[in-house]
Design an enzyme around this catalytic site. Structure first.
Site, PDB file in Angstrom:
ATOM      1  CE1 TYR A 167      48.028 -50.628 -16.110  1.00 41.20           C
ATOM      2  CE2 TYR A 167      48.049 -50.168 -18.452  1.00 41.20           C
ATOM      3  CZ  TYR A 167      47.368 -50.273 -17.259  1.00 41.20           C
ATOM      4  OH  TYR A 167      46.028 -50.023 -17.227  1.00 41.20           O
ATOM      5  CG  HIS A 218      51.342 -54.349 -15.634  1.00 41.74           C
ATOM      6  ND1 HIS A 218      51.289 -54.883 -16.891  1.00 41.74           N
ATOM      7  CD2 HIS A 218      50.056 -54.126 -15.289  1.00 41.74           C
ATOM      8  CE1 HIS A 218      50.039 -54.990 -17.289  1.00 41.74           C
ATOM      9  NE2 HIS A 218      49.266 -54.536 -16.328  1.00 41.74           N
TER      10      HIS A 218
END
Length: 410
Positions: A167, A218
């Site tokens: 992420y 993210h």
């Protein structure tokens, strides 16, 4: 009148991820509802809120009064719109919709207006890691990425999220961190940006337009870097760029919009309607990405979907591994009944989840289908669930740091 007899939290981790399910039992024998209250990073606190605050508030209430119960439970603690109580409320809210569907002998999507499509198209996750992943031996990141893409294409997948690293580009940079620096997953934002553009260029060159490409930042970039990344990715025609800013920096979406035609998705960390209202009204995003249990359940999600439709924004509800099969099914009930549906994130279920949750939605040729049972359509085997206790260890990926050791908050 059918009333609430009991409210309890069931915590289970059949696929190694802590899930919280709320069970609302009623005064009618055998009639109960299930809802998702999963907040993996703080599951113990959510379960405690369900059993010590939601239960005494709700026992004896009429199960048919979903809107009244939602409003009361949201405002009862006085302070509101936080992830703990929103998730606890979500579990109750979804369970009440489940009960209403069972009483009506209809799937929940029928209560929401009926189908506008037969199934929901999904996107899957493909990632090439900068360090050697033991699952892939000595493959290069590009070879790892290609292998996963080929697998998804064989399954009929039409949308694939491309990541270089985990992420937000989290990489293993332990070797370069300063002496005495705090433990964590270290990553270099600028290296991440370069490698992301290279990976997506590689995928587009190799596969052309065989599938739609998505990417998830993210929230791990500074605002000006997010502007630059959106511009750099514009030639590769992404389906959307996801969560490129932290919630505190959403005003920067105006700058991104003025600089790039890359479609934008946002909302995974949102709790409060004020966080998404301006983005939708000013048409600064193209897809809303909220985690439905994080905002309080199906009741507010349906209202959010209708608001988005009025402003030309489509839905792409959050659907990672830390959503229970019940929560995934609720996503799909909305997908099937919402005209402005865009795409559904889909992690898939391991055998553990399939055993614990009878009636899981099914993936077929790139689309997810519901069971069409009354209510939400997913049940729970509590005995099987008890065989998979949750681990209170905090996840490591939320402790990301830059090369000099600075904590990088999403």
């Amino acid at each position: 009148m059918v009333t609430i007899r009991d409210v309890k939290a069931i915590c289970t981790a059949p696929d190694g991820i802590a899930l919280v399910v709320v069970k609302v039992e009623t005064s009618e024998p055998g009639l109960y509802g299930l809802g998702c209250a999963t907040y993996t990073q703080r599951w113990i606190t959510v379960a405690d809120a369900v059993e010590h605050y939601m239960k005494p508030l709700l026992v004896g209430k009429d199960v048919s009064r979903i809107e009244d119960i939602w409003q009361m439970a949201m405002a009862s603690p006085y302070w509101r719109n936080g992830p703990i109580l929103n998730n606890a409320l979500s579990g109750v809210d979804m369970a009440l919709w489940d009960i209403k569907g069972k009483m009506a002998k209809m799937p929940v999507y029928e209560l929401l207006g009926g189908k506008v499509r037969e199934a929901a198209v999904v996107y899957r996750h493909a990632g090439g890691f900068s360090t050697q992943d033991p699952r892939y031996g000595k493959m290069t990141p590009e070879e790892m990425l290609d292998e996963q893409i080929e697998h998804f294409l064989e399954m009929g997948t039409q949308y694939i999220r491309i990541q270089k690293g985990r992420y937000g580009g989290v990489q293993d940079l332990e070797a370069v961190k300063p002496e005495g620096a705090c433990p964590g997953e270290y990553y270099d934002p600028h290296q991440y940006m370069r490698e992301t553009v290279e990976s997506i260029a590689h995928v587009r060159e190799k596969y052309g337009n065989r599938f739609e490409i998505l990417h998830d930042v993210h929230e791990r970039l500074e605002p000006i870097d997010a502007v630059r990344l959106a511009k750099d990715l514009e030639p590769y025609r992404l389906f959307y760029l996801e969560d490129c800013l932290a919630p505190e920096q959403v005003d920067w979406f105006k700058t991104i919009r003025n600089q790039s035609a890359t479609p934008l998705a946002m909302g995974e960390l949102f709790n409060n309607p004020m966080e998404w209202m301006g983005l939708i009204k000013e048409r600064l995003i193209d897809y809303i990405r909220v985690h439905i249990s994080q905002i309080g359940g199906l009741t507010p999600a349906k209202k959010l979907q209708v608001l988005c439709e009025a402003f030309g924004v489509r839905t792409a509800w959050h659907g990672p591994g830390d959503v229970s099969p019940i929560g995934h099914a609720v996503n799909v009930h909305l997908d099937l009944s919402s005209w402005n549906f865009g795409v559904q994130e889909w992690q898939g279920f391991g055998q553990g989840c399939l055993d614990v949750f009878p009636g899981c939605p099914e993936l077929k040729n790139g689309y997810v289908y519901l069971s069409d049972r009354p209510g939400i359509g997913v049940d729970i085997d509590e005995k099987a669930a008890a065989a998979f206790p949750c681990d209170p260890t905090l996840p490591r990926w939320t402790n990301a740091r830059r090369p000099d050791g600075t904590f990088a908050r999403p």
